[in-house]
Write an enzyme that holds these catalytic residues in place. Structure first.
Site, mmCIF file in Angstrom:
data_model
loop_
_atom_site.group_PDB
_atom_site.id
_atom_site.type_symbol
_atom_site.label_atom_id
_atom_site.label_comp_id
_atom_site.label_asym_id
_atom_site.label_seq_id
_atom_site.Cartn_x
_atom_site.Cartn_y
_atom_site.Cartn_z
ATOM 1 N N ARG A 149 -6.298 -2.646 10.101
ATOM 2 C CA ARG A 149 -5.311 -3.289 9.232
ATOM 3 C C ARG A 149 -5.353 -4.800 9.463
ATOM 4 N NH1 ARG A 149 -1.817 0.187 6.807
ATOM 5 N NH2 ARG A 149 -1.528 2.267 7.708
ATOM 6 N N GLY A 176 -2.952 -3.368 0.004
ATOM 7 C CA GLY A 176 -3.378 -4.547 0.753
ATOM 8 C C GLY A 176 -4.878 -4.761 0.706
ATOM 9 N N THR A 203 -4.821 5.732 -1.226
ATOM 10 C CA THR A 203 -3.504 5.754 -0.605
ATOM 11 C C THR A 203 -2.966 7.167 -0.632
ATOM 12 O OG1 THR A 203 -1.179 5.127 -0.857
ATOM 13 C CG2 THR A 203 -2.601 4.857 -2.788
ATOM 14 N N ILE A 204 -2.668 7.662 0.523
ATOM 15 C CA ILE A 204 -2.166 9.036 0.623
ATOM 16 C C ILE A 204 -0.818 9.168 -0.079
ATOM 17 C CG2 ILE A 204 -0.897 8.768 2.791
ATOM 18 C CD1 ILE A 204 -2.138 11.416 3.702
ATOM 19 N N ASP A 205 -0.076 8.049 -0.189
ATOM 20 C CA ASP A 205 1.254 8.063 -0.788
ATOM 21 C C ASP A 205 1.228 8.140 -2.312
ATOM 22 O OD1 ASP A 205 2.244 7.854 1.748
ATOM 23 O OD2 ASP A 205 2.865 5.762 1.587
ATOM 24 N N ARG A 359 -2.816 13.191 7.460
ATOM 25 C CA ARG A 359 -3.655 12.102 6.956
ATOM 26 C C ARG A 359 -5.077 12.153 7.531
ATOM 27 N NH1 ARG A 359 -2.317 6.104 9.286
ATOM 28 N NH2 ARG A 359 -3.385 6.287 11.272
#
Length: 433
Positions: A149, A176, A203-205, A359
């Site tokens: 990150r 990001g 993105t898992i979300d 995840r």
């Protein structure tokens, strides 16, 4: 709004032996003027007719008859950033296979540990990617290349691309990562370089705007479903038993909502998009009390970003990617529920947080299909010279979208949608608490 930028006019004949006519049973090249309408509603259609306006359209994804890069002289690189997500390895494999077998690209580099790998000072080096090296990685979760990150100096990253004669950069990541890819693309444009930057939304979300679904999401609620089943067994096995399961979903509650629908044993689903009160006649605790009195057990699913309004947050903390660090709503609920019910009736509470297991899981069959399709379409777009774009499914069709269009805001669960109404019908919880 959806105009895709290009490095120049594609003049190289594609090595793909495809067709340009219908009826010969061979897939056709996609033409540049092949567009797909974004808003399919009759209301928008009628407004366009009345105003004599062209509807907002997206560029159809797929192989072009002429491409920009000469395959035999092209070098491509792949980087994966941010948190883990099912399907990353599938996308890496798909890109490598498509570049090698479809186009004959001789050199494909893997960039280790996210954007850190484009900073020589970190000393990570590169990994040579070949079909032999990636042929089995789709069977495993995580990322074959490693991730990280946080931002790196854009100028340094572009210098690294230039120094290594990289022509195409594939970035696999979320909001990001995509913003970083766009910044890299802007610096490339400023320097007048012929380097394509491509995004594959990860993105898992499922919170990337505009696109139907991001890869990894389906596997996430698939894996979560079995956990909810077992949590229900725990809850129903005790008198006044309760299971609280915290699922991922920092700002959007799609995993919690979809898992609740997939395994309909959940009695309450709490997501970031909804505000709820704990106390009072119509509060969550009173609703929970009614459930326990009626059935003697309850299952609660809570997304990690839910209920943040319940905390006294004087100072907001962020992670390396700039995401707000949320308070632990799962532990908080367990403690507050225990306090509330201790003088009402005895109960047993089981708290489960399977987030990192979910995840890190390998992609299921549905996600595997999506990952391969995304990889192939990303390669076709990159080879034709398109840049600063993402590939995704919109209205169930693969399209190219500008990175800037999908990063303006996060996609969230619409509390007035049929999807969320289905969740409420499944759980039996009220519209408001």
């Amino acid at each position: 709004m959806f105009q895709i930028e290009s490095l120049g006019i594609p003049k190289v004949k594609s090595p793909l032996q495809l067709s340009t006519v219908r009826g010969d049973h061979i897939f056709n090249y996609v033409k540049e003027d092949d567009k797909l309408v974004y808003d399919l509603s009759l209301d928008t259609y009628n407004k366009c007719l009345t105003n004599k306006e062209e509807p907002l359209c997206m560029e159809k994804a797929g192989p072009r008859q002429h491409i920009y890069f000469e395959p035999g002289k092209t070098t491509a690189a792949i980087v994966t950033c941010g948190g883990l997500c099912p399907g990353i390895n599938n996308v890496i494999r798909g890109i490598v296979m498509a570049l090698h077998y479809f186009y004959g690209v001789p050199r494909i580099l893997g960039i280790p540990y996210g954007y850190e790998g484009l900073n020589p000072a970190k000393g990570h080096g590169f990994v040579e990617l070949t079909p032999e090296k990636v042929k089995d990685i789709h069977q495993f979760g995580g990322t074959f290349l490693g991730s990280s990150r946080g931002a790196q100096d854009v100028s340094v990253m572009v210098d690294t691309l230039v120094d290594n004669r990289i022509d195409i950069l594939f970035t696999i990541g979320g909001d990001g990562t995509l913003k970083g890819a766009n910044a890299i693309g802007e610096e490339i444009e400023k320097r007048g370089l012929d380097i394509s930057v491509v995004g594959i939304p990860k993105t898992i979300d499922n919170d990337i705007d505009i696109i139907d679904k991001s890869f990894g999401f389906e596997t996430a609620f698939d894996v979560a479903s079995a956990i909810l089943r077992d949590a229900h067994n725990e809850a129903s096995g005790a008198h006044n038993g309760m299971s609280i399961i915290k699922l991922m979903g920092r700002d959007s509650g799609f995993i919690a909502a979809a898992a609740t629908l997939a395994m309909p044993v959940v009695n309450f689903a709490l997501i970031p998009e909804m505000d709820f009160d704990l106390y009072g006649e119509n509060g969550f605790f009173e609703q929970l009390k009614k459930r326990l009195e009626a059935k003697r057990h309850a299952v609660i699913v809570v997304a990690e970003g839910a209920g943040q309004h319940l905390f006294d947050r004087k100072k907001v903390k962020t992670d390396a990617s700039g995401n707000i660090k949320h308070e632990d709503i799962g532990v908080y609920l367990k403690e507050k529920i225990g306090e509330y019910f201790k003088d009402i009736f005895p109960m047993t509470i089981k708290y489960i947080d399977p987030s990192y297991i979910i995840r890190s899981a390998p992609a299921n069959s549905g996600d595997s299909v999506l990952c391969n399709q995304l990889a192939y379409q990303a390669v076709h777009g990159a080879m034709s010279g398109k840049t600063k774009f993402v590939v995704g499914k919109v209205n169930n069709k693969y399209v190219y979208l500008p990175i800037s269009a999908v990063t303006q805001k996060r996609k969230k669960v619409d509390l007035e949608s049929e999807f969320w109404f289905s969740v409420l019908q499944s759980t039996g919880q009220p519209f408001l608490m």
